[in-house]
Design a protein around this motif. Sequence first.
Motif, PDB file in Angstrom:
ATOM      1  N   THR A 258       0.793  -1.235   0.000  1.00 48.65           N
ATOM      2  CA  THR A 258       0.000   0.000   0.000  1.00 48.65           C
ATOM      3  C   THR A 258       0.822   1.279   0.000  1.00 48.65           C
ATOM      4  OG1 THR A 258      -0.126   0.214   2.414  1.00 48.65           O
ATOM      5  CG2 THR A 258      -1.758  -1.235   1.347  1.00 48.65           C
TER       6      THR A 258
ATOM      7  N   ASP B  28      -7.574  13.807   5.087  1.00 48.98           N
ATOM      8  CA  ASP B  28      -7.689  13.386   3.690  1.00 48.98           C
ATOM      9  C   ASP B  28      -6.642  12.313   3.364  1.00 48.98           C
ATOM     10  OD1 ASP B  28      -5.591  15.205   3.919  1.00 48.98           O
ATOM     11  OD2 ASP B  28      -5.870  16.035   1.905  1.00 48.98           O
ATOM     12  N   ARG B  29      -5.465  12.438   3.938  1.00 49.82           N
ATOM     13  CA  ARG B  29      -4.434  11.418   3.728  1.00 49.82           C
ATOM     14  C   ARG B  29      -4.761  10.150   4.514  1.00 49.82           C
ATOM     15  NH1 ARG B  29      -1.498  11.076  -0.424  1.00 49.82           N
ATOM     16  NH2 ARG B  29       0.558  10.712   0.497  1.00 49.82           N
TER      17      ARG B  29
ATOM     18  N   GLU C 187      -7.054   8.203   2.525  1.00 49.27           N
ATOM     19  CA  GLU C 187      -6.356   7.463   1.477  1.00 49.27           C
ATOM     20  C   GLU C 187      -5.715   6.198   2.047  1.00 49.27           C
ATOM     21  OE1 GLU C 187      -4.489   6.414  -2.173  1.00 49.27           O
ATOM     22  OE2 GLU C 187      -6.285   7.549  -1.610  1.00 49.27           O
TER      23      GLU C 187
ATOM     24  N   ARG D 296      -8.462   3.731   2.290  1.00 48.77           N
ATOM     25  CA  ARG D 296      -8.859   3.265   0.953  1.00 48.77           C
ATOM     26  C   ARG D 296      -7.875   2.215   0.447  1.00 48.77           C
ATOM     27  NH1 ARG D 296      -7.750   3.461  -4.119  1.00 48.77           N
ATOM     28  NH2 ARG D 296      -5.835   4.670  -3.771  1.00 48.77           N
ATOM     29  N   ARG D 297      -6.584   2.472   0.656  1.00 48.55           N
ATOM     30  CA  ARG D 297      -5.562   1.514   0.206  1.00 48.55           C
ATOM     31  C   ARG D 297      -5.651   0.208   0.997  1.00 48.55           C
ATOM     32  NH1 ARG D 297      -0.002   5.114  -0.565  1.00 48.55           N
ATOM     33  NH2 ARG D 297      -0.916   6.803  -1.803  1.00 48.55           N
TER      34      ARG D 297
END
Length: 405
Positions: free
Chosen positions: A350, A377-378, A381, A384-385
């Motif tokens: 990832t 926001d990071r 991510e 999500r990964r």
Amino acid sequence: MKLDWLSPAARLSSLPPYVFARLDELKARAREQGLDLIDLGMGNPDGATPEPVVAAAIAALQNPKNHGYPPFEGTANFRRAITEWYHRRYGVQLDPESEALPLLGSKEGLTHLALAYINPGDLVLVPSPAYPAHFRGPLIAGAEIYSLVLRPDNDWLIDLAAIPDAIAERAKILYFNYPSNPTAATAPREFFEEIVAFARKYEILLVHDQAYAELAFDGYQPTSLLEIPGAKELGVEFHTMSKTYNMAGWRVGFVVGNRHIIQGLRTLKTNLDYGIFAALQTAAETALRLPDVYLHEVQARYRTRRDFLIAGLAELGWNVPKTKATMYLWVPCPPATNSTDFALSVLQQTGVVVTPGNAFGSGGEGYVRISLIAECDRLAEVLRRFQQAGIAYSSNANLVSSPEV
């Protein structure tokens, strides 16, 4: 040509393998491949140093009086700012002349304290898991380490009653750290009272690392060791500007407490360094005098990230307790998974960097530490990964085999 004559001192061979070195290799390789790395491994604050602190440093740089050697014991103004800050935050009275000493970051002071007070063969009590300087410093000094294995069913608190009398009677120093790196555990005031009584009974020097006390949430106020009656007779407390004031790269910390212990550390340091650049001490003094609203903003930032990431991990099967302090989450690895293998697999699959728990001692096996050093926001991510790669708290987690560290 044989280079045996260049072999390093035996003390270096006593240090356990440094897992971070292998992580750094893989991070470098990932960057070379153009991977968008999200590094949540180190406790490296991502925010800017407060503007008034930077402005104070610039002004101090322009003053030629600051360009020479600073006093070994630090500037009088900075020491006074330290003691005034301690009184404001914890109600603790300290003498700026003898009970406060500036340091080149708390890590330096923690390690040098070991060199100042530990003789080869001395027994030192160190929790496991722990911040590496708590056991690596004593190892460099030649100590015999007795690991106090921390357990989740005891809220990651030291079980003082489980320490054998024969061990306690031999022990010279006890290192401890609440709020804790890496576990994010906190200790009630009653625990501090118990550890002071324990140290008094067995004549043990207490070394408390309080690096994360200002990163506390939801109304929780951590306890200073020095709030406990009699504690100043037994030990010292370390603090750092790195986390609270986003000054990690500035390398400024301090130690407060027992004047005799501090004098021993000062004596060692006069033989090793010339102290902190005076301009940096001016900047640190400015930071300590900032209004508490700044602390509230920092606390809110980490609390928001904590809540966001805990909720997202819950959707992937993790039940991570809501922390009361620090900038970390202490997250269990999927069942039957080694912490190093898990951390390296997460990185390879990832591009997300987390720290394996065994980097903090054998007691950290089975966990990884995630630093809350990225905006939401990071962190979204990251989640999500994880979801895309099938990484979850499940025996069916999608893990690839990893090279050994």
